[in-house]
Design a protein around this motif. Sequence first.
Motif, PDB file in Angstrom:
ATOM      1  N   SER A   1       0.693  -1.354   0.014  1.00  0.00           N
ATOM      2  CA  SER A   1       0.023   0.196  -0.190  1.00  0.00           C
ATOM      3  C   SER A   1       0.684   1.105   0.091  1.00  0.00           C
ATOM      4  O   SER A   1       0.506   2.405  -0.129  1.00  0.00           O
ATOM      5  N   GLY A   2       2.145   1.246   0.077  1.00  0.00           N
ATOM      6  CA  GLY A   2       2.890   2.321   0.325  1.00  0.00           C
ATOM      7  C   GLY A   2       2.725   3.253   1.617  1.00  0.00           C
ATOM      8  O   GLY A   2       3.063   4.304   1.767  1.00  0.00           O
ATOM      9  N   ARG A   3       2.145   2.674   2.637  1.00  0.00           N
ATOM     10  CA  ARG A   3       1.990   3.137   3.954  1.00  0.00           C
ATOM     11  C   ARG A   3       3.372   2.876   4.883  1.00  0.00           C
ATOM     12  O   ARG A   3       3.596   1.817   5.089  1.00  0.00           O
ATOM     13  N   LEU A   4       3.911   4.034   5.390  1.00  0.00           N
ATOM     14  CA  LEU A   4       4.996   4.098   6.031  1.00  0.00           C
ATOM     15  C   LEU A   4       4.581   4.636   7.292  1.00  0.00           C
ATOM     16  O   LEU A   4       4.310   5.896   7.476  1.00  0.00           O
ATOM     17  N   THR A   5       5.061   4.017   8.858  1.00  0.00           N
ATOM     18  CA  THR A   5       4.909   4.632   9.866  1.00  0.00           C
ATOM     19  C   THR A   5       6.227   4.932  10.461  1.00  0.00           C
ATOM     20  O   THR A   5       6.972   3.740  10.649  1.00  0.00           O
ATOM     21  N   VAL A   6       6.584   6.230  10.766  1.00  0.00           N
ATOM     22  CA  VAL A   6       8.050   6.504  11.297  1.00  0.00           C
ATOM     23  C   VAL A   6       7.900   7.167  12.497  1.00  0.00           C
ATOM     24  O   VAL A   6       6.866   7.929  12.896  1.00  0.00           O
TER      25      VAL A   6
ATOM     26  N   LEU B   1       8.307   9.799  -1.725  1.00  0.00           N
ATOM     27  CA  LEU B   1       7.520  10.778  -1.103  1.00  0.00           C
ATOM     28  C   LEU B   1       6.853  11.477  -1.899  1.00  0.00           C
ATOM     29  O   LEU B   1       7.290  12.170  -2.980  1.00  0.00           O
ATOM     30  N   PRO B   2       5.332  11.677  -1.758  1.00  0.00           N
ATOM     31  CA  PRO B   2       4.589  12.475  -2.623  1.00  0.00           C
ATOM     32  C   PRO B   2       5.050  14.032  -2.924  1.00  0.00           C
ATOM     33  O   PRO B   2       4.761  14.927  -3.777  1.00  0.00           O
ATOM     34  N   VAL B   3       5.658  14.561  -1.622  1.00  0.00           N
ATOM     35  CA  VAL B   3       6.016  15.866  -1.678  1.00  0.00           C
ATOM     36  C   VAL B   3       7.281  15.749  -1.040  1.00  0.00           C
ATOM     37  O   VAL B   3       7.468  15.452   0.043  1.00  0.00           O
ATOM     38  N   THR B   4       8.383  16.667  -1.541  1.00  0.00           N
ATOM     39  CA  THR B   4       9.624  16.666  -0.847  1.00  0.00           C
ATOM     40  C   THR B   4      10.186  18.271  -1.138  1.00  0.00           C
ATOM     41  O   THR B   4       9.871  18.552  -2.179  1.00  0.00           O
ATOM     42  N   PRO B   5      10.802  18.714   0.057  1.00  0.00           N
ATOM     43  CA  PRO B   5      11.416  20.132   0.012  1.00  0.00           C
ATOM     44  C   PRO B   5      12.704  19.754  -0.926  1.00  0.00           C
ATOM     45  O   PRO B   5      13.032  18.685  -1.059  1.00  0.00           O
TER      46      PRO B   5
ATOM     47  N   GLY C   1      -0.043  19.468  -3.797  1.00  0.00           N
ATOM     48  CA  GLY C   1      -0.176  20.216  -2.437  1.00  0.00           C
ATOM     49  C   GLY C   1       0.793  19.812  -1.795  1.00  0.00           C
ATOM     50  O   GLY C   1       2.067  19.938  -1.980  1.00  0.00           O
ATOM     51  N   THR C   2       0.662  19.703  -0.299  1.00  0.00           N
ATOM     52  CA  THR C   2       1.814  19.944   0.693  1.00  0.00           C
ATOM     53  C   THR C   2       1.855  18.469   1.290  1.00  0.00           C
ATOM     54  O   THR C   2       1.170  17.794   1.282  1.00  0.00           O
ATOM     55  N   PHE C   3       3.078  18.284   1.947  1.00  0.00           N
ATOM     56  CA  PHE C   3       3.452  17.240   2.749  1.00  0.00           C
ATOM     57  C   PHE C   3       2.106  16.739   3.699  1.00  0.00           C
ATOM     58  O   PHE C   3       2.106  15.348   3.793  1.00  0.00           O
ATOM     59  N   GLY C   4       1.709  17.729   4.339  1.00  0.00           N
ATOM     60  CA  GLY C   4       0.717  17.446   5.325  1.00  0.00           C
ATOM     61  C   GLY C   4      -0.470  16.593   4.687  1.00  0.00           C
ATOM     62  O   GLY C   4      -1.286  15.917   5.379  1.00  0.00           O
ATOM     63  N   GLN C   5      -0.858  16.858   3.577  1.00  0.00           N
ATOM     64  CA  GLN C   5      -2.092  16.319   2.855  1.00  0.00           C
ATOM     65  C   GLN C   5      -1.633  14.680   2.592  1.00  0.00           C
ATOM     66  O   GLN C   5      -2.612  14.018   2.229  1.00  0.00           O
ATOM     67  N   TYR C   6      -0.486  14.087   3.279  1.00  0.00           N
ATOM     68  CA  TYR C   6      -0.154  12.771   2.829  1.00  0.00           C
ATOM     69  C   TYR C   6       0.164  12.117   4.186  1.00  0.00           C
ATOM     70  O   TYR C   6       0.526  10.949   4.196  1.00  0.00           O
ATOM     71  N   VAL C   7      -0.072  13.129   5.334  1.00  0.00           N
ATOM     72  CA  VAL C   7       0.167  12.317   6.648  1.00  0.00           C
ATOM     73  C   VAL C   7      -1.365  11.886   6.914  1.00  0.00           C
ATOM     74  O   VAL C   7      -2.366  12.363   7.138  1.00  0.00           O
ATOM     75  N   LEU C   8      -1.408  10.577   7.151  1.00  0.00           N
ATOM     76  CA  LEU C   8      -2.673   9.813   7.613  1.00  0.00           C
ATOM     77  C   LEU C   8      -3.082   9.840   8.705  1.00  0.00           C
ATOM     78  O   LEU C   8      -4.325  10.113   9.194  1.00  0.00           O
TER      79      LEU C   8
ATOM     80  N   THR D   1       2.191   8.255  10.458  1.00  0.00           N
ATOM     81  CA  THR D   1       1.894   7.560   8.960  1.00  0.00           C
ATOM     82  C   THR D   1       1.688   8.213   7.948  1.00  0.00           C
ATOM     83  O   THR D   1       0.941   9.111   7.723  1.00  0.00           O
ATOM     84  N   LEU D   2       2.425   7.897   6.839  1.00  0.00           N
ATOM     85  CA  LEU D   2       2.533   8.842   5.701  1.00  0.00           C
ATOM     86  C   LEU D   2       2.261   7.808   4.480  1.00  0.00           C
ATOM     87  O   LEU D   2       2.310   6.354   4.518  1.00  0.00           O
TER      88      LEU D   2
END
Length: 444
Positions: free
Chosen positions: A81-86, A106-110, A134-141, A181-182
Amino acid sequence: MEHNPIVTAIQTTEISGWGGYPRCAAQVIKPSSRQDLQKHLAQTNSLIARGMGRSYGDSANASTLLESTYWDHFIAFDQHSGRLTVEAGVRLRDILMITISHGWFLPVTPGTSFVTVGGAIASDVHGKNHHHAGTFGQYVLSMEVLLGSGEFVRTSPAEHSELFHATCGGMGLTGVILTATLQLIRIPSAFIHQKTIKANSLEEACDAFEVNQESTYSVAWIDCLARGKNLGRSILMLGEHADHGSYDLVIKDPIQIPIHTPAALLNGLSMRLFNEAYWLKAREVNKQTVPLVPYFYPLDAIGGWNKLYGGAGFVQYQFVIPKSQGVSGLRLILEKIAQTGLGSFLAVLKQFGPANQNLLSFPMDGYTLALDFKMTPNIISVLHALDDMVVGMGGRIYLTKDAVMREHSFKASYPQWQEFEEVRHRFGAIGKFASTQSKRLGLA
Ligand SMILES: Cc1cc2nc3c(=O)[nH]c(=O)nc-3n(C[C@H](O)[C@H](O)[C@H](O)COP(=O)(O)OP(=O)(O)OC[C@H]3O[C@@H](n4cnc5c(N)ncnc54)[C@H](O)[C@@H]3O)c2cc1C
Protein backbone atom coordinates in the motif's frame (compact mmCIF):
# COMPACT_ATOMS: atom_id res chain seq x y z
CA MET A 1 10.60 5.24 21.35
CA GLU A 2 12.66 3.41 23.96
CA HIS A 3 16.37 3.98 23.71
CA ASN A 4 19.52 2.94 25.50
CA PRO A 5 21.25 4.22 27.47
CA ILE A 6 18.25 5.46 29.55
CA VAL A 7 19.91 8.75 30.31
CA THR A 8 18.70 12.09 29.07
CA ALA A 9 21.35 14.14 27.37
CA ILE A 10 21.06 17.83 28.24
CA GLN A 11 23.42 20.33 26.74
CA THR A 12 23.57 24.11 26.79
CA THR A 13 24.72 25.56 23.53
CA GLU A 14 24.29 28.44 21.08
CA ILE A 15 21.85 27.61 18.30
CA SER A 16 20.38 29.15 15.17
CA GLY A 17 18.38 28.10 12.15
CA TRP A 18 20.02 27.30 8.81
CA GLY A 19 20.44 31.01 7.99
CA GLY A 20 22.58 31.57 11.10
CA TYR A 21 20.39 34.52 12.14
CA PRO A 22 19.22 35.06 14.85
CA ARG A 23 21.22 33.05 17.37
CA CYS A 24 20.35 32.26 20.98
CA ALA A 25 21.58 30.22 23.92
CA ALA A 26 19.51 27.09 24.46
CA GLN A 27 19.28 24.12 26.71
CA VAL A 28 18.88 21.17 24.34
CA ILE A 29 17.11 18.12 25.78
CA LYS A 30 17.41 14.74 24.08
CA PRO A 31 14.87 12.59 25.89
CA SER A 32 15.54 8.88 26.05
CA SER A 33 11.97 7.62 26.50
CA ARG A 34 8.36 8.75 26.43
CA GLN A 35 8.31 9.00 30.22
CA ASP A 36 11.40 11.12 30.09
CA LEU A 37 9.78 13.37 27.54
CA GLN A 38 6.70 13.78 29.74
CA LYS A 39 8.90 14.51 32.73
CA HIS A 40 10.77 17.31 30.94
CA LEU A 41 7.55 18.74 29.60
CA ALA A 42 6.10 18.88 33.11
CA GLN A 43 9.24 20.49 34.53
CA THR A 44 9.73 23.14 31.86
CA ASN A 45 7.80 26.37 31.50
CA SER A 46 7.94 26.58 27.76
CA LEU A 47 9.82 24.76 25.02
CA ILE A 48 9.77 23.90 21.33
CA ALA A 49 10.61 20.76 19.35
CA ARG A 50 13.54 20.90 16.99
CA GLY A 51 14.45 18.55 14.16
CA MET A 52 17.44 19.08 11.87
CA GLY A 53 17.36 22.89 12.29
CA ARG A 54 16.92 23.31 8.50
CA SER A 55 14.30 26.01 8.95
CA TYR A 56 16.13 29.22 8.16
CA GLY A 57 14.99 31.66 10.85
CA ASP A 58 13.97 31.28 14.49
CA SER A 59 11.00 28.89 14.38
CA ALA A 60 13.08 26.19 16.09
CA ASN A 61 14.87 28.61 18.45
CA ALA A 62 13.94 28.85 22.14
CA SER A 63 15.71 28.78 25.48
CA THR A 64 14.62 25.12 25.89
CA LEU A 65 14.55 22.73 22.94
CA LEU A 66 13.45 19.13 22.60
CA GLU A 67 15.66 17.58 19.97
CA SER A 68 13.68 15.03 17.99
CA THR A 69 16.50 13.48 15.98
CA TYR A 70 16.82 11.03 18.85
CA TRP A 71 13.49 9.44 17.87
CA ASP A 72 14.53 7.96 14.55
CA HIS A 73 12.96 4.52 14.34
CA PHE A 74 11.04 3.01 11.45
CA ILE A 75 7.89 1.41 12.83
CA ALA A 76 6.10 -0.16 9.84
CA PHE A 77 6.28 -0.17 6.05
CA ASP A 78 3.63 -1.87 3.93
CA GLN A 79 5.21 -2.46 0.53
CA HIS A 80 1.83 -3.13 -1.08
CA SER A 81 0.00 0.00 0.00
CA GLY A 82 2.99 2.35 0.41
CA ARG A 83 2.01 3.22 3.98
CA LEU A 84 4.95 4.08 6.17
CA THR A 85 4.94 4.71 9.91
CA VAL A 86 8.02 6.34 11.45
CA GLU A 87 9.12 8.28 14.48
CA ALA A 88 9.14 12.02 13.84
CA GLY A 89 12.94 12.34 14.04
CA VAL A 90 13.47 10.13 10.97
CA ARG A 91 14.98 12.18 8.14
CA LEU A 92 13.52 12.20 4.64
CA ARG A 93 16.89 10.95 3.41
CA ASP A 94 16.57 7.83 5.60
CA ILE A 95 13.13 7.17 4.12
CA LEU A 96 14.42 7.40 0.53
CA MET A 97 17.24 4.97 1.31
CA ILE A 98 14.66 2.35 2.30
CA THR A 99 11.58 2.92 0.18
CA ILE A 100 12.93 3.78 -3.28
CA SER A 101 14.34 0.33 -3.88
CA HIS A 102 10.76 -0.93 -3.37
CA GLY A 103 9.40 1.62 -5.87
CA TRP A 104 7.93 4.11 -3.37
CA PHE A 105 8.74 7.82 -3.08
CA LEU A 106 7.63 10.83 -1.05
CA PRO A 107 4.61 12.48 -2.71
CA VAL A 108 5.93 15.91 -1.68
CA THR A 109 9.51 16.76 -0.87
CA PRO A 110 11.36 20.00 -0.08
CA GLY A 111 14.69 20.91 -1.71
CA THR A 112 16.74 19.15 0.95
CA SER A 113 16.45 15.60 2.25
CA PHE A 114 18.13 16.58 5.53
CA VAL A 115 14.86 17.41 7.28
CA THR A 116 12.89 15.33 9.76
CA VAL A 117 9.36 14.06 9.25
CA GLY A 118 8.29 16.14 12.28
CA GLY A 119 9.84 19.28 10.77
CA ALA A 120 8.26 18.59 7.36
CA ILE A 121 4.81 18.26 8.97
CA ALA A 122 5.21 21.26 11.29
CA SER A 123 6.17 23.47 8.32
CA ASP A 124 3.69 21.73 5.97
CA VAL A 125 6.45 21.82 3.37
CA HIS A 126 5.92 21.94 -0.37
CA GLY A 127 7.96 20.78 -3.34
CA LYS A 128 8.21 21.44 -7.06
CA ASN A 129 4.79 19.84 -7.57
CA HIS A 130 2.54 21.91 -5.35
CA HIS A 131 0.31 22.80 -8.32
CA HIS A 132 -0.56 19.08 -8.65
CA ALA A 133 0.13 17.50 -5.28
CA GLY A 134 -0.29 20.13 -2.52
CA THR A 135 1.75 19.90 0.66
CA PHE A 136 3.44 17.24 2.81
CA GLY A 137 0.65 17.38 5.41
CA GLN A 138 -1.87 16.20 2.81
CA TYR A 139 -0.16 12.78 2.82
CA VAL A 140 -0.10 12.37 6.60
CA LEU A 141 -2.69 9.71 7.35
CA SER A 142 -2.35 10.05 11.10
CA MET A 143 0.12 11.10 13.75
CA GLU A 144 0.71 10.90 17.45
CA VAL A 145 1.19 14.16 19.30
CA LEU A 146 2.31 14.86 22.86
CA LEU A 147 0.11 17.63 24.23
CA GLY A 148 1.08 20.26 26.80
CA SER A 149 -0.81 18.24 29.44
CA GLY A 150 1.57 15.31 28.95
CA GLU A 151 -1.13 13.25 27.21
CA PHE A 152 -0.39 11.36 23.96
CA VAL A 153 -3.11 11.87 21.34
CA ARG A 154 -3.67 10.27 17.96
CA THR A 155 -4.89 12.72 15.34
CA SER A 156 -5.84 12.44 11.65
CA PRO A 157 -8.16 14.28 9.26
CA ALA A 158 -10.97 12.31 10.98
CA GLU A 159 -9.80 12.19 14.63
CA HIS A 160 -9.37 15.48 16.49
CA SER A 161 -9.30 17.01 13.02
CA GLU A 162 -8.93 20.55 14.39
CA LEU A 163 -5.70 19.49 16.14
CA PHE A 164 -4.54 17.80 12.93
CA HIS A 165 -5.08 20.90 10.79
CA ALA A 166 -3.41 23.12 13.38
CA THR A 167 -0.40 20.80 13.76
CA CYS A 168 0.28 20.46 10.01
CA GLY A 169 1.94 23.82 9.40
CA GLY A 170 1.69 24.74 13.11
CA MET A 171 5.45 25.25 13.59
CA GLY A 172 5.62 23.00 16.66
CA LEU A 173 3.22 25.24 18.60
CA THR A 174 0.44 22.70 19.21
CA GLY A 175 2.55 19.89 20.69
CA VAL A 176 5.37 17.47 19.93
CA ILE A 177 4.84 15.14 16.96
CA LEU A 178 6.12 11.71 17.96
CA THR A 179 5.16 9.40 15.11
CA ALA A 180 3.46 9.77 11.74
CA THR A 181 1.94 7.46 9.14
CA LEU A 182 2.56 8.68 5.61
CA GLN A 183 1.13 7.65 2.25
CA LEU A 184 3.94 7.28 -0.31
CA ILE A 185 3.55 7.27 -4.12
CA ARG A 186 4.62 4.63 -6.63
CA ILE A 187 7.42 5.57 -9.01
CA PRO A 188 8.61 3.65 -12.06
CA SER A 189 12.36 4.23 -11.53
CA ALA A 190 14.84 6.32 -9.55
CA PHE A 191 15.36 8.65 -12.53
CA ILE A 192 13.79 11.85 -13.79
CA HIS A 193 13.35 13.12 -17.34
CA GLN A 194 14.41 16.74 -16.98
CA LYS A 195 13.73 19.46 -19.51
CA THR A 196 15.16 22.95 -19.09
CA ILE A 197 13.81 25.98 -20.95
CA LYS A 198 15.37 29.45 -21.02
CA ALA A 199 13.00 32.37 -20.47
CA ASN A 200 14.33 35.83 -21.36
CA SER A 201 12.11 37.78 -18.96
CA LEU A 202 9.74 37.39 -16.04
CA GLU A 203 6.77 37.44 -18.43
CA GLU A 204 8.27 34.60 -20.47
CA ALA A 205 8.99 32.63 -17.30
CA CYS A 206 5.39 32.91 -16.02
CA ASP A 207 4.05 32.06 -19.51
CA ALA A 208 6.29 28.98 -19.53
CA PHE A 209 4.83 27.87 -16.17
CA GLU A 210 1.31 28.27 -17.59
CA VAL A 211 2.07 26.45 -20.85
CA ASN A 212 3.71 23.60 -18.91
CA GLN A 213 0.94 23.28 -16.31
CA GLU A 214 0.72 19.53 -16.95
CA SER A 215 4.34 18.97 -16.01
CA THR A 216 4.57 17.06 -12.71
CA TYR A 217 7.49 19.08 -11.36
CA SER A 218 8.43 22.64 -12.26
CA VAL A 219 10.74 25.23 -10.76
CA ALA A 220 12.66 28.21 -12.17
CA TRP A 221 16.01 29.66 -11.25
CA ILE A 222 15.76 33.43 -11.61
CA ASP A 223 18.61 35.82 -12.32
CA CYS A 224 17.40 38.52 -9.96
CA LEU A 225 20.39 40.74 -10.73
CA ALA A 226 19.34 41.22 -14.36
CA ARG A 227 17.74 44.58 -15.04
CA GLY A 228 15.39 46.28 -17.51
CA LYS A 229 13.94 44.04 -20.18
CA ASN A 230 15.99 41.12 -18.83
CA LEU A 231 14.51 41.48 -15.34
CA GLY A 232 13.47 38.06 -14.12
CA ARG A 233 15.19 36.08 -16.87
CA SER A 234 14.99 32.48 -15.79
CA ILE A 235 15.79 28.88 -16.46
CA LEU A 236 12.70 26.74 -16.03
CA MET A 237 13.33 23.12 -15.01
CA LEU A 238 10.55 20.60 -15.64
CA GLY A 239 10.58 17.00 -14.50
CA GLU A 240 8.74 13.69 -14.95
CA HIS A 241 9.49 10.33 -13.37
CA ALA A 242 11.29 8.24 -15.99
CA ASP A 243 9.37 5.09 -17.03
CA HIS A 244 12.48 3.02 -17.52
CA GLY A 245 15.54 2.62 -15.39
CA SER A 246 16.63 0.99 -12.17
CA TYR A 247 15.73 1.83 -8.58
CA ASP A 248 19.40 2.27 -7.74
CA LEU A 249 19.96 5.42 -5.75
CA VAL A 250 22.79 7.69 -6.79
CA ILE A 251 23.87 9.33 -3.53
CA LYS A 252 27.30 10.83 -3.02
CA ASP A 253 28.68 12.01 0.29
CA PRO A 254 28.40 15.80 0.44
CA ILE A 255 31.50 17.95 -0.04
CA GLN A 256 31.89 19.83 3.26
CA ILE A 257 32.38 23.58 3.66
CA PRO A 258 34.39 23.38 6.90
CA ILE A 259 34.32 26.98 8.19
CA HIS A 260 32.51 30.25 7.67
CA THR A 261 34.00 31.98 4.62
CA PRO A 262 34.59 35.74 4.76
CA ALA A 263 31.25 37.35 3.95
CA ALA A 264 33.03 39.65 1.49
CA LEU A 265 33.44 36.69 -0.89
CA LEU A 266 29.73 36.91 -1.65
CA ASN A 267 29.54 40.43 -2.98
CA GLY A 268 27.68 42.13 -5.80
CA LEU A 269 30.40 41.27 -8.30
CA SER A 270 30.71 37.57 -7.46
CA MET A 271 26.93 37.20 -7.50
CA ARG A 272 26.67 38.94 -10.87
CA LEU A 273 29.43 36.74 -12.33
CA PHE A 274 27.77 33.59 -10.99
CA ASN A 275 24.36 34.55 -12.37
CA GLU A 276 25.80 35.55 -15.76
CA ALA A 277 27.82 32.33 -16.06
CA TYR A 278 24.83 30.18 -15.05
CA TRP A 279 22.61 31.91 -17.60
CA LEU A 280 25.14 31.64 -20.43
CA LYS A 281 25.87 27.97 -19.72
CA ALA A 282 22.22 26.95 -20.11
CA ARG A 283 21.00 25.93 -23.56
CA GLU A 284 17.70 27.28 -24.97
CA VAL A 285 16.00 23.91 -24.49
CA ASN A 286 17.75 20.90 -23.06
CA LYS A 287 16.52 17.40 -22.24
CA GLN A 288 18.26 14.77 -20.17
CA THR A 289 17.56 11.89 -17.82
CA VAL A 290 19.07 12.44 -14.40
CA PRO A 291 19.17 10.50 -11.11
CA LEU A 292 16.39 11.41 -8.71
CA VAL A 293 18.49 12.50 -5.72
CA PRO A 294 20.57 15.23 -7.41
CA TYR A 295 17.42 16.37 -9.27
CA PHE A 296 15.43 16.98 -6.08
CA TYR A 297 18.24 17.87 -3.69
CA PRO A 298 21.04 19.65 -5.60
CA LEU A 299 22.18 21.60 -2.52
CA ASP A 300 22.59 18.42 -0.46
CA ALA A 301 25.78 17.77 -2.45
CA ILE A 302 27.51 20.60 -0.55
CA GLY A 303 27.42 20.09 3.22
CA GLY A 304 27.32 23.31 5.25
CA TRP A 305 26.83 25.58 2.19
CA ASN A 306 25.19 28.08 4.56
CA LYS A 307 28.67 28.92 5.87
CA LEU A 308 29.45 30.57 2.52
CA TYR A 309 27.48 33.60 3.77
CA GLY A 310 29.94 34.31 6.58
CA GLY A 311 29.50 34.47 10.35
CA ALA A 312 26.65 37.03 10.33
CA GLY A 313 24.52 34.59 8.36
CA PHE A 314 21.75 35.26 5.87
CA VAL A 315 18.01 35.39 5.56
CA GLN A 316 15.99 33.40 3.09
CA TYR A 317 13.03 35.51 2.10
CA GLN A 318 10.21 33.44 0.61
CA PHE A 319 6.87 34.98 -0.21
CA VAL A 320 3.80 34.03 -2.21
CA ILE A 321 1.49 36.42 -4.03
CA PRO A 322 -1.87 35.42 -5.48
CA LYS A 323 -2.10 34.69 -9.21
CA SER A 324 -4.46 37.68 -9.52
CA GLN A 325 -1.45 39.97 -8.82
CA GLY A 326 0.26 38.14 -11.65
CA VAL A 327 3.51 39.03 -13.26
CA SER A 328 3.11 42.74 -12.59
CA GLY A 329 3.10 42.10 -8.81
CA LEU A 330 6.25 39.99 -9.05
CA ARG A 331 7.86 42.62 -11.26
CA LEU A 332 7.16 45.38 -8.71
CA ILE A 333 8.78 43.34 -5.94
CA LEU A 334 11.82 42.43 -8.05
CA GLU A 335 12.23 46.09 -9.05
CA LYS A 336 12.10 47.09 -5.40
CA ILE A 337 14.80 44.52 -4.59
CA ALA A 338 16.92 45.78 -7.48
CA GLN A 339 16.54 49.41 -6.24
CA THR A 340 17.76 48.50 -2.77
CA GLY A 341 20.92 47.05 -4.31
CA LEU A 342 20.44 43.73 -2.49
CA GLY A 343 21.74 40.83 -4.45
CA SER A 344 20.62 37.24 -4.07
CA PHE A 345 22.86 34.38 -5.06
CA LEU A 346 19.96 32.00 -5.27
CA ALA A 347 16.47 32.96 -6.38
CA VAL A 348 13.88 30.30 -7.02
CA LEU A 349 10.40 30.78 -8.50
CA LYS A 350 7.62 28.19 -8.24
CA GLN A 351 3.91 28.11 -8.95
CA PHE A 352 1.43 27.05 -6.27
CA GLY A 353 -1.96 25.42 -6.57
CA PRO A 354 -4.83 26.09 -4.15
CA ALA A 355 -4.37 26.48 -0.38
CA ASN A 356 -5.35 23.59 1.93
CA GLN A 357 -7.25 23.43 5.24
CA ASN A 358 -4.21 23.64 7.52
CA LEU A 359 -4.58 26.81 9.56
CA LEU A 360 -1.08 28.28 9.15
CA SER A 361 -0.08 26.57 5.92
CA PHE A 362 1.86 28.87 3.61
CA PRO A 363 0.93 28.02 0.00
CA MET A 364 -1.95 29.70 -1.85
CA ASP A 365 -2.83 29.76 -5.54
CA GLY A 366 -0.08 31.97 -6.93
CA TYR A 367 3.63 32.43 -7.48
CA THR A 368 6.24 31.97 -4.79
CA LEU A 369 9.74 33.40 -4.92
CA ALA A 370 12.58 32.53 -2.51
CA LEU A 371 15.69 34.72 -2.31
CA ASP A 372 18.78 34.48 -0.11
CA PHE A 373 20.07 37.79 1.31
CA LYS A 374 23.30 38.12 3.21
CA MET A 375 22.74 39.59 6.69
CA THR A 376 23.69 43.28 6.64
CA PRO A 377 22.82 46.18 8.99
CA ASN A 378 20.06 47.57 6.75
CA ILE A 379 18.50 44.28 5.65
CA ILE A 380 15.75 44.16 8.28
CA SER A 381 14.19 47.48 7.28
CA VAL A 382 14.35 46.46 3.62
CA LEU A 383 12.59 43.16 4.38
CA HIS A 384 9.91 44.97 6.37
CA ALA A 385 9.25 47.20 3.35
CA LEU A 386 9.01 44.09 1.16
CA ASP A 387 6.63 42.49 3.70
CA ASP A 388 4.35 45.52 3.36
CA MET A 389 4.28 45.11 -0.43
CA VAL A 390 3.65 41.36 -0.26
CA VAL A 391 0.91 41.61 2.37
CA GLY A 392 -0.63 44.55 0.52
CA MET A 393 -0.94 42.31 -2.53
CA GLY A 394 -2.77 39.65 -0.49
CA GLY A 395 0.30 37.45 -0.17
CA ARG A 396 2.35 36.17 2.77
CA ILE A 397 5.81 35.19 4.01
CA TYR A 398 6.78 31.55 4.65
CA LEU A 399 7.07 30.99 8.41
CA THR A 400 9.75 28.32 8.13
CA LYS A 401 12.05 30.81 6.38
CA ASP A 402 11.07 33.92 8.35
CA ALA A 403 13.42 35.59 10.84
CA VAL A 404 12.20 39.20 10.95
CA MET A 405 8.48 39.56 10.12
CA ARG A 406 6.48 41.82 12.41
CA GLU A 407 3.33 40.80 14.27
CA HIS A 408 0.95 42.95 12.23
CA SER A 409 2.20 41.53 8.91
CA PHE A 410 1.76 37.99 10.22
CA LYS A 411 -1.73 38.58 11.56
CA ALA A 412 -2.86 40.37 8.40
CA SER A 413 -1.62 37.62 6.09
CA TYR A 414 -2.47 34.45 8.06
CA PRO A 415 -6.19 35.16 8.60
CA GLN A 416 -6.79 31.92 10.52
CA TRP A 417 -4.31 32.76 13.29
CA GLN A 418 -7.10 33.31 15.85
CA GLU A 419 -8.64 29.92 15.10
CA PHE A 420 -5.13 28.49 15.48
CA GLU A 421 -4.83 30.08 18.93
CA GLU A 422 -8.24 28.70 19.93
CA VAL A 423 -7.14 25.16 19.01
CA ARG A 424 -3.90 25.65 20.94
CA HIS A 425 -5.92 26.80 23.92
CA ARG A 426 -8.27 23.79 23.71
CA PHE A 427 -5.36 21.33 23.55
CA GLY A 428 -3.31 22.89 26.35
CA ALA A 429 -0.51 24.28 24.19
CA ILE A 430 -0.64 27.91 25.32
CA GLY A 431 2.25 28.71 27.61
CA LYS A 432 3.82 25.28 26.99
CA PHE A 433 5.07 25.49 23.41
CA ALA A 434 6.71 28.70 22.20
CA SER A 435 9.62 29.71 19.99
CA THR A 436 11.48 32.97 19.50
CA GLN A 437 9.44 33.33 16.33
CA SER A 438 6.05 32.70 17.94
CA LYS A 439 6.78 35.37 20.56
CA ARG A 440 7.86 37.86 17.89
CA LEU A 441 4.67 37.18 15.94
CA GLY A 442 2.46 37.80 18.98
CA LEU A 443 1.24 34.24 19.52
CA ALA A 444 0.44 33.36 23.13
C1 LIG B 1 18.44 23.71 1.32
C2 LIG B 1 17.03 23.81 1.82
C3 LIG B 1 16.00 23.66 0.92
C4 LIG B 1 14.67 23.75 1.36
N1 LIG B 1 13.68 23.61 0.43
C5 LIG B 1 12.40 23.70 0.83
C6 LIG B 1 11.35 23.54 -0.11
O1 LIG B 1 11.57 23.33 -1.31
N2 LIG B 1 10.08 23.62 0.34
C7 LIG B 1 9.79 23.84 1.67
O2 LIG B 1 8.61 23.87 2.01
N3 LIG B 1 10.77 23.98 2.59
C8 LIG B 1 12.06 23.93 2.19
N4 LIG B 1 13.06 24.07 3.12
C9 LIG B 1 12.69 24.29 4.53
C10 LIG B 1 12.60 22.98 5.32
O3 LIG B 1 11.99 21.98 4.57
C11 LIG B 1 11.75 23.22 6.57
O4 LIG B 1 12.25 24.29 7.31
C12 LIG B 1 11.64 22.00 7.50
O5 LIG B 1 10.66 22.25 8.46
C13 LIG B 1 12.95 21.70 8.21
O6 LIG B 1 12.82 20.50 8.97
P1 LIG B 1 13.73 20.25 10.25
O7 LIG B 1 13.62 18.83 10.63
O8 LIG B 1 15.09 20.76 10.01
O9 LIG B 1 12.95 21.15 11.31
P2 LIG B 1 13.48 22.34 12.24
O10 LIG B 1 14.11 23.38 11.39
O11 LIG B 1 14.28 21.81 13.35
O12 LIG B 1 12.09 22.89 12.79
C14 LIG B 1 11.19 23.55 11.91
C15 LIG B 1 9.83 23.68 12.61
O13 LIG B 1 9.30 22.38 12.85
C16 LIG B 1 9.00 22.21 14.24
N5 LIG B 1 9.25 20.80 14.57
C17 LIG B 1 10.35 20.06 14.28
N6 LIG B 1 10.20 18.81 14.75
C18 LIG B 1 8.99 18.74 15.36
C19 LIG B 1 8.27 17.74 16.06
N7 LIG B 1 8.75 16.49 16.22
N8 LIG B 1 7.05 18.05 16.57
C20 LIG B 1 6.52 19.29 16.43
N9 LIG B 1 7.17 20.28 15.77
C21 LIG B 1 8.38 20.02 15.24
C22 LIG B 1 9.93 23.16 14.96
O14 LIG B 1 9.40 23.51 16.23
C23 LIG B 1 9.96 24.34 13.99
O15 LIG B 1 8.85 25.17 14.20
C24 LIG B 1 14.39 23.99 2.74
C25 LIG B 1 15.44 24.13 3.65
C26 LIG B 1 16.75 24.05 3.20
C27 LIG B 1 17.88 24.22 4.20
